[in-house]
Scaffold this motif. Structure first.
Motif, PDB file in Angstrom:
ATOM      1  N   LEU A 105      11.383 -19.862  -4.394  1.00 42.30           N
ATOM      2  CA  LEU A 105      10.515 -18.913  -3.709  1.00 42.30           C
ATOM      3  C   LEU A 105      10.978 -18.769  -2.260  1.00 42.30           C
ATOM      4  O   LEU A 105      10.969 -19.711  -1.493  1.00 42.30           O
ATOM      5  N   LYS A 106      11.387 -17.553  -1.899  1.00 41.16           N
ATOM      6  CA  LYS A 106      11.886 -17.295  -0.557  1.00 41.16           C
ATOM      7  C   LYS A 106      10.867 -16.550   0.301  1.00 41.16           C
ATOM      8  O   LYS A 106      10.788 -16.751   1.507  1.00 41.16           O
ATOM      9  N   GLU A 107      10.116 -15.641  -0.324  1.00 38.97           N
ATOM     10  CA  GLU A 107       9.153 -14.840   0.427  1.00 38.97           C
ATOM     11  C   GLU A 107       7.872 -14.659  -0.376  1.00 38.97           C
ATOM     12  O   GLU A 107       7.914 -14.592  -1.607  1.00 38.97           O
ATOM     13  N   SER A 108       6.760 -14.563   0.317  1.00 40.61           N
ATOM     14  CA  SER A 108       5.499 -14.168  -0.311  1.00 40.61           C
ATOM     15  C   SER A 108       4.660 -13.486   0.763  1.00 40.61           C
ATOM     16  O   SER A 108       4.581 -13.957   1.891  1.00 40.61           O
ATOM     17  N   GLY A 109       4.096 -12.343   0.394  1.00 36.10           N
ATOM     18  CA  GLY A 109       3.359 -11.607   1.403  1.00 36.10           C
ATOM     19  C   GLY A 109       2.716 -10.355   0.851  1.00 36.10           C
ATOM     20  O   GLY A 109       2.326 -10.296  -0.314  1.00 36.10           O
ATOM     21  N   VAL A 110       2.642  -9.342   1.714  1.00 35.26           N
ATOM     22  CA  VAL A 110       1.970  -8.090   1.383  1.00 35.26           C
ATOM     23  C   VAL A 110       2.936  -6.936   1.584  1.00 35.26           C
ATOM     24  O   VAL A 110       3.710  -6.925   2.544  1.00 35.26           O
ATOM     25  N   GLU A 111       2.878  -5.969   0.673  1.00 35.58           N
ATOM     26  CA  GLU A 111       3.634  -4.738   0.864  1.00 35.58           C
ATOM     27  C   GLU A 111       2.780  -3.558   0.434  1.00 35.58           C
ATOM     28  O   GLU A 111       1.867  -3.700  -0.392  1.00 35.58           O
ATOM     29  N   GLY A 112       3.039  -2.403   1.018  1.00 40.05           N
ATOM     30  CA  GLY A 112       2.264  -1.225   0.657  1.00 40.05           C
ATOM     31  C   GLY A 112       2.474  -0.101   1.641  1.00 40.05           C
ATOM     32  O   GLY A 112       3.429  -0.094   2.423  1.00 40.05           O
ATOM     33  N   ASP A 113       1.554   0.872   1.607  1.00 44.73           N
ATOM     34  CA  ASP A 113       1.670   2.069   2.438  1.00 44.73           C
ATOM     35  C   ASP A 113       0.369   2.335   3.184  1.00 44.73           C
ATOM     36  O   ASP A 113      -0.719   2.322   2.589  1.00 44.73           O
ATOM     37  N   PHE A 114       0.496   2.593   4.481  1.00 51.58           N
ATOM     38  CA  PHE A 114      -0.632   3.028   5.296  1.00 51.58           C
ATOM     39  C   PHE A 114      -0.722   4.546   5.251  1.00 51.58           C
ATOM     40  O   PHE A 114       0.295   5.234   5.238  1.00 51.58           O
ATOM     41  N   GLY A 115      -1.968   5.062   5.263  1.00 53.56           N
ATOM     42  CA  GLY A 115      -2.168   6.500   5.280  1.00 53.56           C
ATOM     43  C   GLY A 115      -3.218   6.905   4.261  1.00 53.56           C
ATOM     44  O   GLY A 115      -3.767   6.062   3.542  1.00 53.56           O
ATOM     45  N   GLY A 116      -3.491   8.203   4.208  1.00 57.29           N
ATOM     46  CA  GLY A 116      -4.460   8.708   3.241  1.00 57.29           C
ATOM     47  C   GLY A 116      -5.884   8.331   3.591  1.00 57.29           C
ATOM     48  O   GLY A 116      -6.162   7.737   4.632  1.00 57.29           O
ATOM     49  N   GLU A 117      -6.794   8.660   2.690  1.00 52.73           N
ATOM     50  CA  GLU A 117      -8.217   8.438   2.944  1.00 52.73           C
ATOM     51  C   GLU A 117      -8.598   6.965   2.947  1.00 52.73           C
ATOM     52  O   GLU A 117      -9.496   6.543   3.670  1.00 52.73           O
ATOM     53  N   SER A 118      -7.915   6.157   2.147  1.00 49.65           N
ATOM     54  CA  SER A 118      -8.262   4.737   2.065  1.00 49.65           C
ATOM     55  C   SER A 118      -7.665   3.931   3.212  1.00 49.65           C
ATOM     56  O   SER A 118      -8.108   2.823   3.491  1.00 49.65           O
ATOM     57  N   GLY A 119      -6.648   4.475   3.854  1.00 48.40           N
ATOM     58  CA  GLY A 119      -5.999   3.773   4.954  1.00 48.40           C
ATOM     59  C   GLY A 119      -4.853   2.887   4.533  1.00 48.40           C
ATOM     60  O   GLY A 119      -3.842   2.788   5.223  1.00 48.40           O
ATOM     61  N   PHE A 120      -4.996   2.229   3.372  1.00 47.33           N
ATOM     62  CA  PHE A 120      -3.917   1.359   2.892  1.00 47.33           C
ATOM     63  C   PHE A 120      -4.039   1.135   1.395  1.00 47.33           C
ATOM     64  O   PHE A 120      -5.129   0.927   0.874  1.00 47.33           O
ATOM     65  N   GLU A 121      -2.915   1.178   0.730  1.00 53.44           N
ATOM     66  CA  GLU A 121      -2.812   0.804  -0.681  1.00 53.44           C
ATOM     67  C   GLU A 121      -1.586  -0.088  -0.823  1.00 53.44           C
ATOM     68  O   GLU A 121      -0.508   0.250  -0.329  1.00 53.44           O
TER      69      GLU A 121
END
Length: 244
Positions: free
Chosen positions: A39-55
């Motif tokens: 295991l080298k990395e663990s975290g969060v990925e996604g996109d900011f924007g739209g009505e929800s702000g983040f997915e």
């Protein structure tokens, strides 16, 4: 895994002596690196924007060996974390749009804005993870500021576009609130007007000192009757805007 290391250690025992066992253990570690995944990395990925702000989603990246490929596994992002990231982005978007409006710029440049996030939080404490996420938000805010304030004409040395926008919007808001309170002429809601207001702030030694000085002046040199008259005028103006 452990079986491979044990096999290596056994090989060392066959070779004989403590040195042999050490070399065997080392061989087991090498075999692990060739055929195992770490295991080298663990975290969060996604996109900011739209009505929800983040997915987005959680990810874990495993580094393969010479004979085993890399692998990434994904998990659903808890709603509490998704909404926290989304709300933070939406609040930031609203704030930058408000600053743009204060200096006569529209927020249209931010319509449809999106930004990608991929942050490795492996091994970090909660405080360290928060700091790293804040750094990512700062990068995104800087991008947004550059989209809104597209000229360098009003930036000071070493300022980012976002920092300049913050200074200009704060300056004109404070200055015009003061002038409005005393019934004086306001600066025009424009970059040029905001720049003049910023020069006034500088003359006072900064926005905080301007606010303190004007407040002190108002308290000392305006009578209670004048203060009431000013408050009544401001209230009437506010009601007029509301159509009351």
């Amino acid at each position: 895994g452990n079986g491979t290391i044990n096999a290596g250690t056994a090989l060392g025992a066959i070779l004989g002596g403590p040195i042999g066992a050490l070399l065997g253990g080392l061989a087991g570690g090498v075999i692990n690196r060739l055929f195992g995944r770490k295991l080298k990395e663990s975290g969060v990925e996604g996109d900011f924007g739209g009505e929800s702000g983040f997915e987005g989603r959680l990810y874990k990246f495993y580094k393969g060996g010479a004979f085993r490929s890399n692998k990434t596994r994904y998990e659903e992002l808890p709603e509490e974390m998704r909404s926290a990231l989304g709300d933070q982005f939406l609040a930031m978007d609203e704030s930058i749009r408000a600053m743009a409006g204060a200096v006569g710029l529209g927020g249209d440049a931010l319509d449809g804005f999106t930004a990608k996030l991929k942050v490795n939080l492996k091994g970090l404490s909660e405080e360290e993870a928060t700091k790293k996420l804040q750094e990512e938000f700062q990068k995104i805010a800087d991008q947004m500021g550059a989209l809104v304030l597209t000229t360098d004409e009003y930036t000071q040395a070493g300022e980012t576009q976002l920092e300049a926008l913050t200074r200009l919007s704060t300056s004109i808001t404070l200055a015009n609130e003061w002038f409005k309170a005393i019934g004086d002429t306001l600066y025009s809601v424009s970059l040029a007007g905001a720049d003049m207001a910023s020069e006034v702030m500088d003359a006072f030694g900064g926005a905080d000192k301007f606010a303190a000085a004007t407040s002190n002046y108002y308290d000392k040199f305006y009578s209670d009757q004048e203060k009431v008259a000013n408050q009544t005028r401001l209230l009437n103006e506010a009601l007029k805007k509301l159509g009351v």
